[in-house]
Design an enzyme around this catalytic site. Structure first.
Site: not given
Ligand SMILES: C[C@@H](SC(=N)N)c1ccc(Cl)cc1
Length: 427
Positions: A127, A291
């Protein structure tokens, strides 16, 4: 201070390398233990074992272990490093590669790592949108474990608890977990970190319990958002970085089939054309980039800066609502359904490609990464076989766009920690 143990004669030679003083039997002139001659007695002459290499941390750690006191962080790390070399040799070991396998509808991609000695293999979600390596563990509340493989530090000879360290994390989808921390050997794709912070879950939220395929997460964001207290811990990549041939890792996710994460090198056979690099902003702990714009189907490029993060831990592509609306205007019958929380359409409808720019316009047109329209059909909505949920949705209330797996699997992506940049190539 080592307490010098007087060993039974039978174990003397085997133990000599482990203790500073070797005890060698002398049968020539039998005397009592106090040096007095006697019948059938034996005297032991002590000589220093010149082969013994003193190791202060190990000696001190033995005392902590003797009195069952958890090791302080620095001592635990020193012991773990002594037991295993932490830096890969700068030769064939300075790069690695691991297959990653998609779950249903490419909802996540799971990669095998091994933790501890002997190795315990777990299947984790890499992740880039977080920075904690946490796993289901022997300490996880049993009712919250449903099918996951757990890491048990008590079965690992290289595990050392990080004294006083705890962690608690919440994710964008509302899921959460928390627990304590061990340092242990972690291997992935042929690369090893000897003293990696492994965050052992004591509690996990229902979303993690319900996903029996995932045994934890490996965050490859930046350590500034690691959630261990009182001292943040480095990610697996940050611990490896200095020893890699190139301070990079790459993501080559695929639609409906296994892909690869590589570390320490860029596989020139994995992409077509050129890699276009743009600077990243890691202030918030993410792989943040911008982007310059997008195109829908065969339409013209539209100059609209999209500020976002490259996030392997998010399934979909979350963009500003005006861009999302622009895309679904090209989809027959597509509409926003509040009760579905996004745009839906008929599962058989034709879907246009979506392309996003990489690199600045600067007179010339930017490089484009094209997401095939079929990728945008994410999955049927619950209980329906005719209504499907879109893979492109709004970033409302998030504050930035998220280039999740839907975008990443259309590209070969270089996460370049050495040059603080991200590279995108078609494939
Ligand atoms: C940064 C990711 S969470 C992750 N990849 N551990 C994320 C944050 C907020 C929302 Cl609303 C959706 C996805």
């Amino acid at each position: 201070m080592l307490s010098i143990l007087f060993l039974l004669v039978g174990t003397i030679l085997a133990a000599a390398s482990a203790n500073p003083i070797a005890l060698l039997p002398s049968y020539a002139n039998p005397t009592t233990a106090h040096g007095q001659p006697g019948r059938g007695t034996i005297s032991l002459t002590q000589i220093r074992n010149k082969a013994f290499i003193r190791n202060g941390p190990l000696d001190l750690a033995k005392t902590y272990h003797k009195y069952n006191i958890p090791l302080p962080a620095d001592l635990a790390a020193a012991v773990a490093r002594h037991r295993q070399p932490s830096r890969p040799k700068r030769s064939s070991d300075a790069h690695g590669s691991a297959e990653t396998t998609p779950g249903p509808h490419d909802v996540e991609y799971l990669t095998t790592i091994s933790i501890g000695t002997p190795p315990q293999n777990l299947s984790i979600n890499i992740d880039t949108g977080s920075s904690d390596l946490w796993v289901f563990s022997a300490e996880t509340t049993s009712s919250e474990v449903k099918g996951q493989t757990v890491y048990d530090p008590s079965l690992s000879s290289t595990a050392a608890q990080l004294q006083g360290a705890t962690w608690q994390i919440s994710y964008g989808d509302g899921s959460s977990s928390g627990g304590d921390v061990y340092l242990d050997r972690v291997a992935l794709g042929g690369l090893t970190v000897a003293a990696q912070a492994v965050e052992c879950a004591r509690n996990v939220s229902g979303e993690f319990t319900a996903d029996g395929s995932s045994d934890g997460l490996m965050g490859l964001g930046f350590g500034v958002i690691n959630m261990v207290k009182p001292v943040r811990q480095k990610t697996f990549f940050e611990n490896l970085q200095a020893g890699l041939d190139e301070a990079v890792f790459t993501a080559d996710l695929k639609h409906g089939m296994p892909g690869r994460y590589n570390f320490g090198y860029v596989d020139s056979s994995a992409y077509t054309g050129d890699i276009t690099y743009v600077p990243i902003n890691s202030t918030d702990g993410y792989w943040g980039w911008t982007s310059p714009g997008y195109a829908v189907g065969s339409g013209a490029f539209k100059d609209e800066a999209i500020v976002g993060i490259a996030d392997t831990g998010t399934t979909l592509l979350l963009l500003p609502s005006d861009i999302v609306a622009d895309y679904y205007r090209q989809v027959d019958g597509a509409k926003y359904e509040r009760n579905q929380g996004g745009y839906v359409f008929g599962c058989d409808v034709a879907l246009p490609d979506f392309a996003f720019g990489v690199g600045h316009t600067a007179g010339g047109s930017p490089a484009m990464i094209k997401i095939p329209g079929k990728y945008v059909n994410y999955a049927p909505v619950g209980g329906s076989s005719t209504k499907c949920y879109g893979g492109i949705q709004s970033n409302d209330f998030i504050g930035a766009s998220i280039f999740g797996d839907l975008a990443l699997k259309a590209a070969f992506v270089v996460f370049d920690g050495g040059n603080m940049r991200i590279g995108w190539a078609s494939k």
